[in-house]
Scaffold this active site. Sequence first.
Site, PDB file in Angstrom:
ATOM      1  CB  THR A  12      -0.850  -0.270   1.259  1.00 19.39           C
ATOM      2  OG1 THR A  12      -1.456  -0.934   1.027  1.00 19.39           O
ATOM      3  CG2 THR A  12      -2.206   1.428   1.069  1.00 19.39           C
ATOM      4  CE  LYS A  47      12.402  13.538  20.224  1.00 19.00           C
ATOM      5  NZ  LYS A  47      12.693  14.808  19.357  1.00 19.00           N
ATOM      6  NE  ARG A  64      -1.995   0.592   6.082  1.00 23.96           N
ATOM      7  CZ  ARG A  64      -2.074  -0.956   5.525  1.00 23.96           C
ATOM      8  NH1 ARG A  64      -0.473  -2.042   5.804  1.00 23.96           N
ATOM      9  NH2 ARG A  64      -2.524  -1.569   4.220  1.00 23.96           N
ATOM     10  CG  HIS A  72      -7.325  -1.181   2.806  1.00 29.09           C
ATOM     11  ND1 HIS A  72      -6.741  -0.477   2.027  1.00 29.09           N
ATOM     12  CD2 HIS A  72      -6.449  -2.396   3.131  1.00 29.09           C
ATOM     13  CE1 HIS A  72      -5.122  -0.669   1.998  1.00 29.09           C
ATOM     14  NE2 HIS A  72      -4.704  -1.921   2.295  1.00 29.09           N
TER      15      HIS A  72
HETATM   16  C1  NCD Z   1      -3.966  -5.404   4.389  1.00 27.37           C
HETATM   17  C2  NCD Z   1      -4.158  -4.168   5.135  1.00 27.37           C
HETATM   18  O1  NCD Z   1      -2.810  -4.087   5.982  1.00 27.37           O
HETATM   19  O2  NCD Z   1      -5.721  -4.428   5.671  1.00 27.37           O
HETATM   20  N1  NCD Z   1      -2.945  -5.228   3.405  1.00 27.37           N
HETATM   21  C3  NCD Z   1      -3.034  -4.771   1.928  1.00 27.37           C
HETATM   22  O3  NCD Z   1      -2.419  -3.891   2.607  1.00 27.37           O
HETATM   23  N2  NCD Z   1      -2.619  -4.869   1.443  1.00 27.37           N
HETATM   24  C4  NCD Z   1      -4.497  -7.330   4.983  1.00 27.37           C
HETATM   25  C5  NCD Z   1      -3.725  -7.334   5.365  1.00 27.37           C
HETATM   26  O4  NCD Z   1      -2.991  -7.019   6.664  1.00 27.37           O
HETATM   27  O5  NCD Z   1      -3.757  -8.414   5.963  1.00 27.37           O
END
Ligand code: NCD
Length: 319
Positions: free
Chosen positions: A63, A90, A112, A142
């Site tokens: 990602t 910190k 994220r 996501h």
């Molecule tokens: C996923 C996530 O981070 O939600 N992966 C991703 O973004 N390609 C799925 C996972 O972590 O299993």
Amino acid sequence: MQLTADGKLKHFLTVEGLPPLLLEEILDRAQQFVSLPNKAQVQAPLLRGKTVMNLFFENSTRTRTTFELAAKRLSADLINLDIRNSATTKGESLLDTIRNLEAMGCDMFVVRHPSSGAANFIARYCAPHISVLNAGDGKHAHPTQAMLDMLTIRQQKGDFTPLKIAIVGDIKHSRVARSQIHALTTLCAGEIRLIAPKTLIPEGIEKMGVSLYTEIEEGIKDVDVVIMLRLQHERMKSALLPSVREYYARYGLTEERLKLAKPDAIVMHPGPVNRGVEIDSHVADGPQSVILQQVTNGIAVRMAVMSMVIGTRAQGDDA
Ligand code: NCD
């Protein structure tokens, strides 16, 4: 909150509630980026002079990298903030970090975060000219992953309406599964089946219009698409499975089990793949697997979304 007053995409926080036409616009734009003959030549300068900041408070390979490539192909300036070495460790609050990054002249945050709702929070409190793209928040959503999955399905199968799609594995902790279900429902997929042990199926999920199966042999029968998910141990608060070995014995996607699906069924996985846990290596690397096509499509989908949110800004609508 993610749409402007005239219905354009301002932030991309969740697929839930977005109109079908908007999802189709993302897919169509992404397909145009995929189809460009020479990727090195793309450099569509749609984000020239804009600064994109990747804020990853959780690990990521695919990602983060594909967001980075997408921003670069659109000629943006891209900053990867190394959160582990940043002042949030910190004691600086998330909002203070955001204010400081805004002061450096940021146009887009890609976020994220392990907490569900983090991207929405930033979108609510950041400066009005900034767009926020959710790159995965807790168990919530996501959205760009779901859209790259939709693009892959559309490339392989065309129309969504006749399709039977199975999502197999740790649905309970999966933001990917939630976003996929919203996207598939909005795009009128024929049938969505969830296959998992009872402990990995979230309560009330059948309200999303899906059917539930606890036996993979039954659930996978005659499907067109099989989406495998990883066991997300980092989000499990207690032991929900007897053992990984037993999980593979009951739910692992083997060549034998895949034969129960349609002969031309495709196998998908958002990654990271745990071979021998949810999927056999022969299947992950086999002729029906489109796992790496998903990864490639990630760049085009993220380019599409980035160009759309910047487009709304250019019209001066900061609703
Ligand atoms: C996923 C996530 O981070 O939600 N992966 C991703 O973004 N390609 C799925 C996972 O972590 O299993």
